[in-house]
Design a protein around this motif. Structure first.
Motif, PDB file in Angstrom:
ATOM      1  N   GLN A 695       0.797  -1.353   0.066  1.00 21.69           N
ATOM      2  CA  GLN A 695       0.015  -0.149  -0.143  1.00 21.69           C
ATOM      3  C   GLN A 695       0.954   1.232  -0.036  1.00 21.69           C
ATOM      4  OE1 GLN A 695      -3.942   0.297   2.041  1.00 21.69           O
ATOM      5  NE2 GLN A 695      -2.876   1.133   3.812  1.00 21.69           N
ATOM      6  N   TRP A 696       1.871   1.222   0.659  1.00 23.54           N
ATOM      7  CA  TRP A 696       2.816   2.320   0.951  1.00 23.54           C
ATOM      8  C   TRP A 696       3.514   2.463  -0.467  1.00 23.54           C
ATOM      9  CZ3 TRP A 696       6.022   6.396   2.138  1.00 23.54           C
ATOM     10  CH2 TRP A 696       7.264   6.261   1.699  1.00 23.54           C
ATOM     11  N   ALA A 697       4.055   1.456  -1.211  1.00 25.37           N
ATOM     12  CA  ALA A 697       4.676   1.444  -2.385  1.00 25.37           C
ATOM     13  C   ALA A 697       3.683   2.086  -3.549  1.00 25.37           C
ATOM     14  CB  ALA A 697       5.265   0.291  -2.868  1.00 25.37           C
ATOM     15  N   VAL A 698       2.380   1.447  -3.570  1.00 25.20           N
ATOM     16  CA  VAL A 698       1.282   2.258  -4.545  1.00 25.20           C
ATOM     17  C   VAL A 698       1.075   3.484  -4.392  1.00 25.20           C
ATOM     18  CG1 VAL A 698      -0.837   1.715  -5.442  1.00 25.20           C
ATOM     19  CG2 VAL A 698       0.788  -0.088  -4.969  1.00 25.20           C
ATOM     20  N   PHE A 699       0.707   3.923  -3.223  1.00 24.85           N
ATOM     21  CA  PHE A 699       0.212   5.310  -2.758  1.00 24.85           C
ATOM     22  C   PHE A 699       1.334   6.129  -2.532  1.00 24.85           C
ATOM     23  CE2 PHE A 699      -3.584   2.748  -1.448  1.00 24.85           C
ATOM     24  CZ  PHE A 699      -4.238   3.146  -2.717  1.00 24.85           C
ATOM     25  N   GLY A 700       2.199   5.695  -1.878  1.00 19.79           N
ATOM     26  CA  GLY A 700       3.176   6.506  -1.139  1.00 19.79           C
ATOM     27  C   GLY A 700       4.394   7.074  -2.357  1.00 19.79           C
ATOM     28  N   ARG A 701       4.685   5.969  -3.272  1.00 17.66           N
ATOM     29  CA  ARG A 701       5.825   6.010  -3.940  1.00 17.66           C
ATOM     30  C   ARG A 701       5.336   5.988  -5.255  1.00 17.66           C
ATOM     31  NH1 ARG A 701      10.731   4.868  -1.869  1.00 17.66           N
ATOM     32  NH2 ARG A 701      11.231   6.394  -3.522  1.00 17.66           N
ATOM     33  N   PHE A 702       4.024   5.853  -5.547  1.00 19.46           N
ATOM     34  CA  PHE A 702       3.524   6.018  -6.910  1.00 19.46           C
ATOM     35  C   PHE A 702       2.312   7.134  -7.355  1.00 19.46           C
ATOM     36  CE2 PHE A 702       0.562   4.481 -10.123  1.00 19.46           C
ATOM     37  CZ  PHE A 702       1.317   4.523 -11.110  1.00 19.46           C
ATOM     38  N   TRP A 703       1.345   6.769  -6.652  1.00 20.08           N
ATOM     39  CA  TRP A 703       0.183   7.380  -7.057  1.00 20.08           C
ATOM     40  C   TRP A 703       0.192   9.026  -6.591  1.00 20.08           C
ATOM     41  CZ3 TRP A 703      -3.732   6.808 -10.264  1.00 20.08           C
ATOM     42  CH2 TRP A 703      -4.876   7.713 -10.192  1.00 20.08           C
ATOM     43  N   LEU A 704       0.703   9.230  -5.180  1.00 19.63           N
ATOM     44  CA  LEU A 704       0.905  10.511  -4.538  1.00 19.63           C
ATOM     45  C   LEU A 704       1.692  11.629  -5.473  1.00 19.63           C
ATOM     46  CD1 LEU A 704      -0.110   9.895  -0.832  1.00 19.63           C
ATOM     47  CD2 LEU A 704      -1.554  10.667  -2.448  1.00 19.63           C
ATOM     48  N   PRO A 705       2.974  10.824  -5.539  1.00 17.18           N
ATOM     49  CA  PRO A 705       3.834  11.611  -6.489  1.00 17.18           C
ATOM     50  C   PRO A 705       3.550  11.873  -7.829  1.00 17.18           C
ATOM     51  CG  PRO A 705       5.187  10.113  -5.265  1.00 17.18           C
ATOM     52  CD  PRO A 705       3.750   9.555  -5.119  1.00 17.18           C
ATOM     53  N   LEU A 706       2.621  11.020  -8.513  1.00 10.79           N
ATOM     54  CA  LEU A 706       2.454  11.156  -9.844  1.00 10.79           C
ATOM     55  C   LEU A 706       1.292  12.018  -9.996  1.00 10.79           C
ATOM     56  CD1 LEU A 706       2.456   9.764 -12.720  1.00 10.79           C
ATOM     57  CD2 LEU A 706       0.395   8.313 -12.108  1.00 10.79           C
ATOM     58  N   THR A 707       0.562  12.372  -9.124  1.00 12.70           N
ATOM     59  CA  THR A 707      -0.461  13.197  -8.919  1.00 12.70           C
ATOM     60  C   THR A 707      -0.055  14.806  -8.304  1.00 12.70           C
ATOM     61  OG1 THR A 707      -1.381  12.435  -6.971  1.00 12.70           O
ATOM     62  CG2 THR A 707      -2.313  11.889  -9.236  1.00 12.70           C
ATOM     63  N   GLY A 708       1.318  14.765  -8.039  1.00  9.15           N
ATOM     64  CA  GLY A 708       1.885  15.924  -7.524  1.00  9.15           C
ATOM     65  C   GLY A 708       1.491  16.319  -5.930  1.00  9.15           C
ATOM     66  N   ARG A 709       0.984  15.535  -5.319  1.00 12.23           N
ATOM     67  CA  ARG A 709       0.830  15.563  -3.899  1.00 12.23           C
ATOM     68  C   ARG A 709       1.993  15.472  -3.056  1.00 12.23           C
ATOM     69  NH1 ARG A 709      -3.946  12.661  -5.716  1.00 12.23           N
ATOM     70  NH2 ARG A 709      -5.892  13.995  -5.383  1.00 12.23           N
ATOM     71  N   LEU A 710       2.841  14.718  -3.605  1.00 14.07           N
ATOM     72  CA  LEU A 710       4.016  14.440  -2.808  1.00 14.07           C
ATOM     73  C   LEU A 710       5.346  14.295  -3.615  1.00 14.07           C
ATOM     74  CD1 LEU A 710       3.112  11.688   0.143  1.00 14.07           C
ATOM     75  CD2 LEU A 710       3.627  14.175   0.273  1.00 14.07           C
ATOM     76  N   PRO A 711       6.609  14.621  -3.327  1.00 12.48           N
ATOM     77  CA  PRO A 711       7.586  14.366  -4.097  1.00 12.48           C
ATOM     78  C   PRO A 711       8.017  12.907  -4.428  1.00 12.48           C
ATOM     79  CG  PRO A 711       8.472  14.776  -1.887  1.00 12.48           C
ATOM     80  CD  PRO A 711       6.908  14.918  -1.717  1.00 12.48           C
ATOM     81  N   TRP A 712       8.596  12.371  -5.540  1.00  8.85           N
ATOM     82  CA  TRP A 712       8.975  11.190  -5.970  1.00  8.85           C
ATOM     83  C   TRP A 712       9.817  10.671  -4.601  1.00  8.85           C
ATOM     84  CZ3 TRP A 712       6.506   8.480  -8.972  1.00  8.85           C
ATOM     85  CH2 TRP A 712       5.780   9.146 -10.204  1.00  8.85           C
ATOM     86  N   ALA A 713      10.723  11.479  -4.057  1.00  5.85           N
ATOM     87  CA  ALA A 713      11.682  10.776  -2.782  1.00  5.85           C
ATOM     88  C   ALA A 713      10.909  11.056  -1.573  1.00  5.85           C
ATOM     89  CB  ALA A 713      12.992  11.466  -3.043  1.00  5.85           C
ATOM     90  N   VAL A 714       9.728  10.448  -1.198  1.00  2.00           N
ATOM     91  CA  VAL A 714       8.912  10.488  -0.099  1.00  2.00           C
ATOM     92  C   VAL A 714       9.887  10.256   1.214  1.00  2.00           C
ATOM     93  CG1 VAL A 714       6.883  10.098   1.036  1.00  2.00           C
ATOM     94  CG2 VAL A 714       6.992  10.279  -1.183  1.00  2.00           C
ATOM     95  N   PRO A 715      10.696   9.030   1.480  1.00  2.00           N
ATOM     96  CA  PRO A 715      11.268   8.994   2.654  1.00  2.00           C
ATOM     97  C   PRO A 715      12.252   9.970   2.913  1.00  2.00           C
ATOM     98  CG  PRO A 715      11.189   6.776   1.374  1.00  2.00           C
ATOM     99  CD  PRO A 715      10.612   8.064   0.463  1.00  2.00           C
ATOM    100  N   GLU A 716      12.964  10.414   1.858  1.00  2.00           N
ATOM    101  CA  GLU A 716      14.104  11.367   2.033  1.00  2.00           C
ATOM    102  C   GLU A 716      13.324  12.693   2.541  1.00  2.00           C
ATOM    103  OE1 GLU A 716      13.694   9.526  -0.598  1.00  2.00           O
ATOM    104  OE2 GLU A 716      15.608   8.234  -0.731  1.00  2.00           O
ATOM    105  N   PHE A 717      12.161  13.161   1.821  1.00  2.00           N
ATOM    106  CA  PHE A 717      11.616  14.331   2.206  1.00  2.00           C
ATOM    107  C   PHE A 717      11.092  14.275   3.291  1.00  2.00           C
ATOM    108  CE2 PHE A 717       7.382  16.654   2.374  1.00  2.00           C
ATOM    109  CZ  PHE A 717       7.698  17.805   1.983  1.00  2.00           C
ATOM    110  N   LEU A 718      10.377  13.230   3.877  1.00  2.00           N
ATOM    111  CA  LEU A 718       9.953  12.985   5.251  1.00  2.00           C
ATOM    112  C   LEU A 718      11.481  13.221   6.414  1.00  2.00           C
ATOM    113  CD1 LEU A 718       7.390  10.059   5.279  1.00  2.00           C
ATOM    114  CD2 LEU A 718       6.989  12.663   5.428  1.00  2.00           C
TER     115      LEU A 718
END
Length: 755
Positions: A695-718
């Motif tokens: 679920q993290w891989a699909v939403f946190g690393r793919f869907w949310l970055p794809l739609t501009g809500r989060l960066p692609w490097a989510v762990p590094e951003f957090l």
């Protein structure tokens, strides 16, 4: 019918004058299991029998006889100087060992957090409090006295470094810390935790911070505390002889001192019911923090916290500011005066100007002082004298909005050396995270819950699309390597792969609805070697879980595939309907039985995580990824072996149906193809669609970055936001620096129309 062991256990218990409940308290073995041993042919494991023998305080010979009755041989322990000294029961010794390890892990974590939050840099900001007698319980209850009368209450007034001493003056161990927003309640609770851990002796309760905002009062408090411990410390999931966990045993035996932060945040402020639930645990020592107004309102509806003393934090004074702010920087203003001198002079002036009155109202809480320090003392180009502009900052609200609104841009412009995340984008992404938490009604930013605040249809669509693309890519590569590229075959394969992705997406949505919005991290690791120390092999339960998931997947896949095929081939609706019914049921049975058997045997290699192995969000991500990868590597060959046999057995059974149902033909080759397909895509579907890491891989690393809500490097951003002081860590989750900052960022995000 009882065994010799059961009869002997019952006789020894009766001789000792112990009820089954009392024996449970001594041994840690549940009443249900004790009754089962005494009245059925069920025999305990060796460790369980040893626990019961210790609890019954048997002589060495009697212990040996009881173990022998359970089927375990043991030597006779030699006696010297009469009866040997009794050792501490194994159960209690194990709990003490676990508590000591937990104390070390908690102490290390909060020591790092104190340094990170600059609580002691350069010196603690003054936090003082007074006893609030109106919101304290009767002192007889607090002091544990049996008779009423005029009792002199203990002096509980103090300041930050005295909090441990003050807490030890409360015999009940129940203390309420009150203050307004930003007054330093969390800092005070944190100092209490670190101080208690510094002086803790082996076997004493471990102070653990719990964020009450995620507690649903409908859930039993001890059960919730246990769940939170298991989330932050998966190693406490080790199973005891009575089938409970170490976490549950620590809570039940009062080896955990809950420091519950944010009472005012429960259920959006509906706090009368939570206070009533807390009063049902009147014997449990605990520390509670809350905003004063919300707690007072809850008391008016219910009652004070039973046996609890109450202290209320006071406002900062100008002298407190004068002692603290000048020490945070050596910078000077343009005229050579110390940076904070103009502002302090204005606060000391008599009478004050309107600007002085405004700043005096703002700088009464440690939160606002800390924000001002970050923006001005730690920034070479900013001057706090700008706050004296009465036109720009006419009210305290204007000053506070300025401080909250400038925190993120300031730290990202000044502190980020490589400027990997631009301030404007970082503020937008943080705003989304804050809005996500507000939609969930929580303050814990858990990586496995990213995306769960989206509407369920959107989540299902995102999951289906992601899985369909993964399936199509894997299918295209394999087909191209093995059979060469055929446009027609490739197109048909993509359609089937998209159907499979949609099936897993639907199954994900249905299971998420049943189990809650998010799949939780499992807290296990996969080991092919070593002694088993994990949960008992409850094969029936494991089969049911796997069977249910497989049936959902089979129904969704069969229906989706046949509908898409019918549309492509132009079949009439009746034919499509028949194909959907027949193939959906067949695939549901095949996938259900195969997944049930496979998931059942996966438990043979599951082990609980070590207590010290996961202590951060990134650590839990890595652990979860390793676990699901190994599960997939085991899952795939198991499915490849089980599915063909299931297909063959099912077809043989279908041959027994009356002739009017038609003839059933399914060649062994087709069964093998289906098995290989299920092995590859079933394992991928399980990993991505039915686990927390997926679920993290699909939403946190793919869907949310794809739609501009989060960066692609989510762990590094957090991690970067944590390093810059925007986020803080609490166990394996992040939190915003303060609830007011979260609300401010969320409101800004919604105002900008970014949803």
């Amino acid at each position: 019918m009882s065994t010799p062991f059961g009869k002997q256990l019952r006789d020894l218990r009766s001789r000792a004058g112990l009820s089954q409940d009392r024996l449970m308290e001594r041994s840690g073995v549940s009443v249900r299991m004790i009754s089962r041993y005494e009245n059925t042919e069920h025999l305990p494991k060796r460790d369980t029998a040893a626990l019961l023998a210790e609890a019954l305080e048997l002589t060495p010979d009697e212990q040996a006889d009881l173990l022998a009755a359970a089927g375990y041989r043991t030597g006779r322990a030699p006696e010297a100087d009469g009866a040997p000294p009794r050792a501490e029961p194994l159960f209690k010794a194990r709990l003490v060992e676990a508590a000591d390890k937990l104390a070390a892990a908690v102490g290390g974590h909060w020591k790092r957090e104190v340094e990170h939050r600059q609580v002691l840099d350069p010196d603690p900001l003054s936090i003082r409090w007074l006893t609030d007698a109106d919101l304290s319980d009767h002192w007889e209850n607090v002091l544990g006295l049996q008779t009423p009368g005029d009792h002199t209450p203990p002096d509980l007034d103090g300041e930050l470094e005295q909090i441990v001493e003050v807490y030890r003056r409360v015999p009940s161990g129940r203390l309420v810390l009150l203050g307004r927003a930003g007054s330093g309640k969390t800092v005070l609770a944190l100092r209490l935790v670190t101080g208690l851990l510094e002086t803790r002796r082996s076997g004493e309760p471990v102070p653990v911070v719990f964020s009450l905002g995620s507690w649903d009062p409908a859930v039993d408090l001890r059960a919730w505390l246990t769940a939170q411990l298991l989330r932050d410390h998966p190693g406490l999931g080790q199973v005891l002889p009575d089938e409970s966990t170490l976490a549950a045993a620590l809570v039940e035996n009062d080896l955990i001192l809950p420091v519950m932060d944010g009472f005012d945040e429960i259920a959006g402020g509906l706090v009368s019911d939570p206070l009533e639930k807390l009063n049902r645990t009147a014997r449990m020592p605990l520390v509670l923090t809350s905003r004063a107004a919300e707690y007072r309102a809850a008391v008016a509806k219910s009652d004070v916290l039973t046996a609890a003393a109450c202290i209320r934090l006071t406002d900062l004074t100008v002298d407190d500011l004068a002692r603290y702010l000048p020490r945070t920087t050596v910078r000077k203003s343009g005229d050579g005066t110390p940076l904070w001198q103009p502002l302090l002079d204005e606060l000391r002036s008599e009478p004050r100007t309107e600007a002085g009155e405004t700043l005096a109202a703002v700088f009464t809480t440690p939160l606002m002082v800390a924000l001002a320090r970050t923006i001005y003392s730690d920034t070479p180009t900013h001057d706090p004298a700008e706050l004296l502009d009465e036109t720009a900052f006419p009210t305290p609200d204007a000053v506070e909005a300025h401080l909250l609104g400038n925190l993120v841009p300031t730290v990202y412009r000044v502190r980020t050396e490589q400027r990997r995340f631009e301030p404007e984008r970082a503020e937008r992404w943080l705003g989304y995270l804050a809005d996500h938490l507000n939609r969930l009604g929580e303050h814990d930013l858990a990586w496995w819950r990213l995306g769960t605040s989206m509407p369920r249809p959107t989540r299902v669509l995102a999951m289906a699309l992601a899985l369909g693309l993964v399936f199509a890519f894997a299918d295209g590569v394999l087909a191209g390597l093995l059979l060469g590229f055929d446009p027609m075959q490739f197109t048909g394969g993509v359609v089937i792969d998209l159907a499979a992705g949609a099936a897993v997406g639907i199954a994900h949505g249905l299971l998420a609805k049943h189990r809650g919005a998010a799949f939780e991290p499992s807290g296990i690791q996969m080991r092919l070697r070593g002694a088993r120390s994990g949960p008992r092999r409850n094969f029936a339960r494991r089969f049911r879980i796997g069977f249910a998931a497989g049936v959902l997947l089979g129904l969704a896949y069969g229906a989706t595939r046949e509908i898409i095929r019918g549309l492509i081939l132009g079949l009439d609706p009746n034919t499509v309907f028949e194909l959907v019914i027949v193939n959906s049921l067949l695939l549901a049975l095949v996938f259900g039985f195969s997944a049930g058997v496979t998931y059942m045997f996966l438990s043979l290699w599951e082990r609980p995580l070590d207590l010290a192995s996961v202590q951060s969000p990134a650590g839990l991500i890595r652990s979860s990824r390793r676990t699901v990868v190994v599960q997939a590597l085991l899952f795939a060959p198991a499915l490849a072996a089980v599915v063909p046999g299931t297909v063959w057995g099912l077809v043989e059974l279908l041959q027994l149906l009356p002739p009017r149902f038609g003839e059933w033909h399914w060649s062994p080759w087709e069964g093998m193809i289906l098995g290989l397909y299920a092995a590859g895509f079933g394992a991928l579907g399980y990993v991505l669609g039915l686990t927390a890491w997926g679920q993290w891989a699909v939403f946190g690393r793919f869907w949310l970055p794809l739609t501009g809500r989060l960066p692609w490097a989510v762990p590094e951003f957090l991690d970067d936001a944590y390093r810059l002081g925007i986020l803080r860590r609490s166990g394996v989750v992040y939190q915003f620096r303060h609830a007011r900052l979260q609300d401010h960022l969320a409101a800004s995000y919604r105002t900008a129309g970014r949803r």
